[in-house]
Design a protein around this motif. Sequence first.
Motif, PDB file in Angstrom:
ATOM      1  N   SER A   3       7.651 -59.718 -77.767  1.00 29.84           N
ATOM      2  CA  SER A   3       6.498 -60.321 -78.771  1.00 29.84           C
ATOM      3  C   SER A   3       6.004 -61.484 -77.926  1.00 29.84           C
ATOM      4  CB  SER A   3       7.155 -60.431 -80.140  1.00 29.84           C
ATOM      5  OG  SER A   3       6.436 -61.241 -81.014  1.00 29.84           O
ATOM      6  N   LYS A   4       4.702 -61.628 -78.489  1.00 29.75           N
ATOM      7  CA  LYS A   4       4.326 -62.735 -78.055  1.00 29.75           C
ATOM      8  C   LYS A   4       4.804 -64.180 -78.291  1.00 29.75           C
ATOM      9  CE  LYS A   4       0.425 -63.502 -81.637  1.00 29.75           C
ATOM     10  NZ  LYS A   4      -0.815 -63.190 -81.770  1.00 29.75           N
ATOM     11  N   TRP A   5       5.733 -64.053 -79.448  1.00 31.23           N
ATOM     12  CA  TRP A   5       6.374 -65.146 -80.036  1.00 31.23           C
ATOM     13  C   TRP A   5       7.752 -65.335 -79.251  1.00 31.23           C
ATOM     14  CZ3 TRP A   5       3.211 -67.856 -82.227  1.00 31.23           C
ATOM     15  CH2 TRP A   5       1.983 -67.327 -83.158  1.00 31.23           C
ATOM     16  N   PHE A   6       8.201 -64.510 -78.742  1.00 31.43           N
ATOM     17  CA  PHE A   6       9.446 -64.855 -77.829  1.00 31.43           C
ATOM     18  C   PHE A   6       9.783 -63.784 -76.635  1.00 31.43           C
ATOM     19  CE2 PHE A   6      12.236 -61.489 -79.668  1.00 31.43           C
ATOM     20  CZ  PHE A   6      11.808 -61.536 -80.903  1.00 31.43           C
ATOM     21  N   PHE A  11      13.259 -68.070 -77.270  1.00 31.08           N
ATOM     22  CA  PHE A  11      12.679 -67.793 -78.685  1.00 31.08           C
ATOM     23  C   PHE A  11      11.813 -69.039 -78.618  1.00 31.08           C
ATOM     24  CE2 PHE A  11      12.132 -68.919 -82.884  1.00 31.08           C
ATOM     25  CZ  PHE A  11      11.551 -67.587 -83.484  1.00 31.08           C
ATOM     26  N   LYS A  12      10.537 -68.881 -79.153  1.00 29.23           N
ATOM     27  CA  LYS A  12       9.384 -69.841 -78.923  1.00 29.23           C
ATOM     28  C   LYS A  12       8.967 -70.356 -79.874  1.00 29.23           C
ATOM     29  CE  LYS A  12       8.950 -68.246 -74.457  1.00 29.23           C
ATOM     30  NZ  LYS A  12       8.201 -68.318 -73.448  1.00 29.23           N
ATOM     31  N   LEU A  13       9.280 -70.180 -81.308  1.00 26.75           N
ATOM     32  CA  LEU A  13       8.672 -70.815 -82.564  1.00 26.75           C
ATOM     33  C   LEU A  13       9.551 -70.650 -83.576  1.00 26.75           C
ATOM     34  CD1 LEU A  13       5.887 -71.169 -83.729  1.00 26.75           C
ATOM     35  CD2 LEU A  13       6.042 -68.814 -84.268  1.00 26.75           C
ATOM     36  N   SER A  14       9.444 -71.857 -84.303  1.00 20.41           N
ATOM     37  CA  SER A  14      10.090 -71.998 -85.882  1.00 20.41           C
ATOM     38  C   SER A  14       9.182 -72.245 -86.832  1.00 20.41           C
ATOM     39  CB  SER A  14      11.002 -73.039 -85.449  1.00 20.41           C
ATOM     40  OG  SER A  14      10.552 -74.369 -85.120  1.00 20.41           O
ATOM     41  N   LEU A  15       8.940 -71.324 -87.563  1.00 19.38           N
ATOM     42  CA  LEU A  15       7.784 -71.371 -88.695  1.00 19.38           C
ATOM     43  C   LEU A  15       8.533 -70.946 -89.846  1.00 19.38           C
ATOM     44  CD1 LEU A  15       4.796 -69.649 -87.195  1.00 19.38           C
ATOM     45  CD2 LEU A  15       5.113 -72.149 -87.572  1.00 19.38           C
ATOM     46  N   PRO A  16       7.944 -71.437 -90.933  1.00 21.40           N
ATOM     47  CA  PRO A  16       8.740 -71.130 -92.448  1.00 21.40           C
ATOM     48  C   PRO A  16       8.941 -69.749 -92.723  1.00 21.40           C
ATOM     49  CG  PRO A  16       6.829 -72.820 -92.491  1.00 21.40           C
ATOM     50  CD  PRO A  16       6.824 -72.355 -91.353  1.00 21.40           C
ATOM     51  N   ARG A  17       9.969 -69.490 -93.263  1.00 18.70           N
ATOM     52  CA  ARG A  17      10.258 -68.132 -93.811  1.00 18.70           C
ATOM     53  C   ARG A  17       9.768 -67.701 -95.094  1.00 18.70           C
ATOM     54  NH1 ARG A  17      11.403 -63.486 -93.144  1.00 18.70           N
ATOM     55  NH2 ARG A  17      13.196 -62.312 -94.320  1.00 18.70           N
ATOM     56  N   HIS A  18       9.520 -66.426 -95.222  1.00 18.94           N
ATOM     57  CA  HIS A  18       8.679 -65.902 -96.466  1.00 18.94           C
ATOM     58  C   HIS A  18       9.672 -65.766 -97.605  1.00 18.94           C
ATOM     59  CE1 HIS A  18       9.867 -62.244 -94.131  1.00 18.94           C
ATOM     60  NE2 HIS A  18      10.262 -61.782 -95.497  1.00 18.94           N
ATOM     61  N   HIS A  19      11.111 -66.034 -97.581  1.00 13.78           N
ATOM     62  CA  HIS A  19      11.944 -66.200 -98.724  1.00 13.78           C
ATOM     63  C   HIS A  19      12.779 -67.173 -98.544  1.00 13.78           C
ATOM     64  CE1 HIS A  19      10.859 -62.186 -99.947  1.00 13.78           C
ATOM     65  NE2 HIS A  19      11.061 -61.638 -98.905  1.00 13.78           N
ATOM     66  N   ARG A  20      12.799 -68.089 -99.578  1.00  8.00           N
ATOM     67  CA  ARG A  20      13.940 -69.168 -99.411  1.00  8.00           C
ATOM     68  C   ARG A  20      15.141 -68.721-100.455  1.00  8.00           C
ATOM     69  NH1 ARG A  20      12.121 -74.218 -97.678  1.00  8.00           N
ATOM     70  NH2 ARG A  20      13.986 -75.115 -98.911  1.00  8.00           N
ATOM     71  N   ARG A  21      16.134 -69.173-100.095  1.00 11.42           N
ATOM     72  CA  ARG A  21      17.387 -68.892-100.974  1.00 11.42           C
ATOM     73  C   ARG A  21      17.776 -70.057-101.361  1.00 11.42           C
ATOM     74  NH1 ARG A  21      20.344 -70.643 -96.272  1.00 11.42           N
ATOM     75  NH2 ARG A  21      21.728 -72.152 -97.138  1.00 11.42           N
ATOM     76  N   SER A  22      18.378 -69.504-102.634  1.00 11.17           N
ATOM     77  CA  SER A  22      18.989 -70.639-103.586  1.00 11.17           C
ATOM     78  C   SER A  22      19.889 -71.707-103.078  1.00 11.17           C
ATOM     79  CB  SER A  22      19.330 -70.104-105.041  1.00 11.17           C
ATOM     80  OG  SER A  22      20.754 -69.326-104.797  1.00 11.17           O
ATOM     81  N   ASP A  23      20.099 -72.601-103.932  1.00  6.31           N
ATOM     82  CA  ASP A  23      21.148 -73.658-103.226  1.00  6.31           C
ATOM     83  C   ASP A  23      22.690 -73.011-103.409  1.00  6.31           C
ATOM     84  OD1 ASP A  23      19.368 -75.250-102.937  1.00  6.31           O
ATOM     85  OD2 ASP A  23      19.849 -76.770-104.481  1.00  6.31           O
ATOM     86  N   THR A  24      22.683 -71.912-104.406  1.00  2.00           N
ATOM     87  CA  THR A  24      24.010 -71.398-104.417  1.00  2.00           C
ATOM     88  C   THR A  24      24.943 -70.258-103.669  1.00  2.00           C
ATOM     89  OG1 THR A  24      22.986 -69.507-105.885  1.00  2.00           O
ATOM     90  CG2 THR A  24      23.623 -71.600-107.199  1.00  2.00           C
ATOM     91  N   ASP A 110       1.693 -72.024 -74.381  1.00  2.49           N
ATOM     92  CA  ASP A 110       0.648 -70.746 -74.806  1.00  2.49           C
ATOM     93  C   ASP A 110       1.313 -70.423 -76.436  1.00  2.49           C
ATOM     94  OD1 ASP A 110      -0.701 -70.632 -72.600  1.00  2.49           O
ATOM     95  OD2 ASP A 110       0.504 -69.197 -71.747  1.00  2.49           O
ATOM     96  N   ASP A 111       2.673 -70.285 -76.362  1.00  2.00           N
ATOM     97  CA  ASP A 111       3.290 -69.532 -77.633  1.00  2.00           C
ATOM     98  C   ASP A 111       2.862 -70.707 -78.676  1.00  2.00           C
ATOM     99  OD1 ASP A 111       4.356 -67.223 -76.980  1.00  2.00           O
ATOM    100  OD2 ASP A 111       5.613 -68.505 -75.688  1.00  2.00           O
ATOM    101  N   LEU A 112       3.030 -72.143 -78.412  1.00  2.00           N
ATOM    102  CA  LEU A 112       2.740 -73.011 -79.548  1.00  2.00           C
ATOM    103  C   LEU A 112       1.394 -72.855 -79.783  1.00  2.00           C
ATOM    104  CD1 LEU A 112       4.307 -75.351 -80.847  1.00  2.00           C
ATOM    105  CD2 LEU A 112       3.805 -76.829 -79.070  1.00  2.00           C
ATOM    106  N   ARG A 113       0.296 -72.919 -78.835  1.00  4.73           N
ATOM    107  CA  ARG A 113      -1.205 -72.473 -78.945  1.00  4.73           C
ATOM    108  C   ARG A 113      -1.100 -71.493 -80.017  1.00  4.73           C
ATOM    109  NH1 ARG A 113      -5.453 -75.970 -78.854  1.00  4.73           N
ATOM    110  NH2 ARG A 113      -4.418 -76.816 -77.176  1.00  4.73           N
ATOM    111  N   ARG A 114      -0.673 -70.251 -79.980  1.00  4.86           N
ATOM    112  CA  ARG A 114      -0.791 -69.300 -80.840  1.00  4.86           C
ATOM    113  C   ARG A 114      -0.372 -69.583 -82.322  1.00  4.86           C
ATOM    114  NH1 ARG A 114       0.691 -65.154 -75.803  1.00  4.86           N
ATOM    115  NH2 ARG A 114       1.849 -66.304 -75.829  1.00  4.86           N
ATOM    116  N   ALA A 115       0.727 -70.298 -82.391  1.00  2.00           N
ATOM    117  CA  ALA A 115       1.364 -70.742 -83.656  1.00  2.00           C
ATOM    118  C   ALA A 115       0.178 -71.500 -84.243  1.00  2.00           C
ATOM    119  CB  ALA A 115       2.621 -71.310 -83.417  1.00  2.00           C
ATOM    120  N   PHE A 116      -0.322 -72.488 -83.460  1.00  6.42           N
ATOM    121  CA  PHE A 116      -1.294 -73.547 -84.095  1.00  6.42           C
ATOM    122  C   PHE A 116      -2.590 -72.779 -84.600  1.00  6.42           C
ATOM    123  CE2 PHE A 116      -5.104 -75.975 -83.153  1.00  6.42           C
ATOM    124  CZ  PHE A 116      -4.777 -77.165 -84.020  1.00  6.42           C
TER     125      PHE A 116
END
Length: 174
Positions: A3-6, A11-24, A110-116
């Motif tokens: 993949s262009k991300w890694f 691995f080349k990128l750390s971006l927010p996830r589409h599901h957050r879990r609860s504190d429990t 390059d990967d950071l630029r694509r993320a941007f």
Amino acid sequence: MASKWFTSKSFKLSLPRHHRRSDTHGPPISRSPPYDNSRAHQLREAFRYFDSNGDGKISSEELISFFAGMGENISQDEADAVIGDHDTDGDRLLDFQDFVQLLERDSGDDDLRRAFEMFEIEKGSGCITPNGLQRMLDRLGDHKTYDECVAMIRAFDLDGNGVLDFNEFQTMMT
């Protein structure tokens, strides 16, 4: 083909996830300020976004799901290769330390630029606006208000113009 991300080596990128879990569920969630920009906090937050089931490990399915949420398709083989290259205990999962080692590798511009570019609301504008940040986070399932996005940008907006240019984004990501 990776993949262009890694690649299978880093691995080349750390971006927010589409599901957050609860504190429990899973490891404790830190109680640090919401816009703490320390490297340790950023790594913990990134790990939590990837670890959608909150079990303290990232599976190949979670990697695939994360990238699918960003509109990127990676194969099972690509996800397995990344995990295989970084899994230190042989359980075919990435724990937090494996994840940190994976992210600490040189990611390259390059990967950071694509993320941007994913966050640019007007392609080629050279900046991330609060609207662009809000739109991308919404796509990833991490819904933030406009004011929250303004505050997030303010934390890394070195020149105080209310948007992030590539250099500010690069600082934020590293």
